[in-house]
Design a protein around this motif. Structure first.
Motif: not given
Length: 405
Positions: A185-197
């Motif tokens: 399961v992909f870990s959400f914090q690795q999503d770069l747009p999420f980090r900038d949100r």
């Protein structure tokens, strides 16, 4: 958004031993699978043989005490040594504040909180202050799930398509895969747009972020730390108990164990007595500890954290055989000597003449670091949290070492 949410700080400058850091089980770069077997074999790294089958250098989980008496205070000489050690470690750490507790069964408990809850405006910590424990909260999420297993409300081999029918590979991802971080399961914090949100992101959106990335690998084939998996586990717990996750944890764990200084955060909740996370010595302007949901939304005192782990290891939280089973299959983590079971970590780090053999869990983001652990050899509980980027494990280890002086 500054929640990167790595499970370890790890140790670094304050630790009186040398550790080699390395990555294991990081399957993110592998090609995404298309069809997965429900019986895929594990292909990742394996732990040393001495850590297999719930054994730890001859210490059987079944032989742990069925109760840990932590009542009373440690004697004055021990307290003075611990006070001095914590003050010294705090000054070296550069963190705004620190809280710590040590519990010695049959002798008592010590706890201390020093420093600042926030540097701007300058806000001293008090005895009523609580800290965010980040991924240490996974101990609570896993405990709820294992209680539901004990109550025959779900099984570890149950696939998650019951609750997430449209999630990639949901028909072969099991509850146990989520507990052990082996579900791909992909870990959400690795999503770069999420980090900038900035601001709060609801659990459903965190799961949607992971779903858009697809599976990292076929369930059961590898190990890769997934905060999304624990968000899913919390939603499963909600569905089974029919109430918000904060109430599930309150009713199943906090009230029965009388953890009066522990709270599971509701969406966007920031308690007024919470130590604020800091980055580079400045308060994190986007401090949102409730975002992580079941991946770690617990705020508590250090003393409550010790009491919770003691209850878990004694079999008071869920049956002892489930604890044994939770450590039967261990998966190497990011750092040499750290291993993951079902929502619990085993630390087996040897360097020179020193050794660290703990059961517990670590947590860390850029703005906080935390650990709660039981030292199997010395039979001592320790919990440390800092509201900055300082190695909580190193402080905990120094406190335990001082007890042997």
């Amino acid at each position: 958004m500054s929640v990167y949410f790595l499970p370890l700080g790890l140790w670094k400058a304050l630790l009186p031993v040398t550790l080699l850091l390395g990555a294991t089980g990081n399957a993110i770069a592998r090609p995404q699978p298309h069809v997965c077997s429900p019986t895929a074999e594990y292909r990742g790294d394996a732990p040393p043989e001495r850590l297999r089958q719930g054994l730890h250098e001859g210490v059987n989980i079944e032989l742990l005490p069925t109760t840990f008496d932590l009542s009373g205070d440690l004697d004055a000489a021990l307290t003075e040594r611990l006070d001095h050690t914590l003050q010294e470690a705090f000054e070296k750490s550069g963190a705004p504040g620190v809280t710590a507790a040590v519990g010695i069964p049959g002798e008592g408990m010590w706890s201390e909180t020093i420093g600042l809850a926030a540097t701007e405006p300058e806000t001293p910590l008090t005895d009523a202050s609580v800290f965010w424990w980040a991924s240490v909260g996974k101990l609570f999420t896993a405990s709820v799930i294992l209680q539901q297993v004990a109550d025959a409300q779900l099984t570890l081999n149950q696939t998650i398509d019951t609750w997430f029918p449209n999630y990639p590979q949901a028909q072969v991802i099991t509850v146990e895969h989520l507990l052990t971080h082996t579900g791909g399961v992909f870990s959400f914090q690795q999503d770069l747009p999420f980090r900038d949100r900035p601001g709060y992101t609801p659990p459903n959106e965190l799961i949607d972020i992971a779903a858009r990335h697809g599976a990292d690998f076929c369930p059961g084939e590898y190990w890769s730390y997934s905060n999304t998996g624990y968000v899913m586990l919390a939603q499963i717990a909600e569905a089974i108990d029919g109430k918000p996750f904060s109430e599930v944890v309150r009713d199943r764990l906090l009230m029965p164990l009388n953890l009066t200084r522990t709270e599971t955060l509701s969406p966007e909740q920031i308690p007024p007595n919470l130590a604020v996370g800091h980055i580079d010595g400045e308060p994190d302007s986007d401090f949102q500890p409730s975002v992580t949901f079941g991946a770690g939304n617990i705020v508590a005192s250090a003393e409550d954290m010790v009491r919770f782990l003691a209850a878990l290891l004694s079999g008071e939280v869920y049956p002892r055989h489930l604890l044994r089973n939770s450590l039967t299959e261990l998966y190497p983590m990011f750092d040499n000597g750290t291993y993951y079971g079902q929502g619990i970590m085993l630390y087996d780090i040897d360097a020179d003449t020193n050794s660290i053999h703990w059961l517990g869990h670590s947590g860390g983001t850029p703005n906080v670091k935390a650990v709660v652990a039981y030292d199997l050899e010395r039979q001592i509980f320790v919990a440390v949290a800092v509201n900055g980027d300082a190695p909580a494990e190193a402080i905990a280890w120094n406190l335990i070492q001082r007890l042997s002086d």
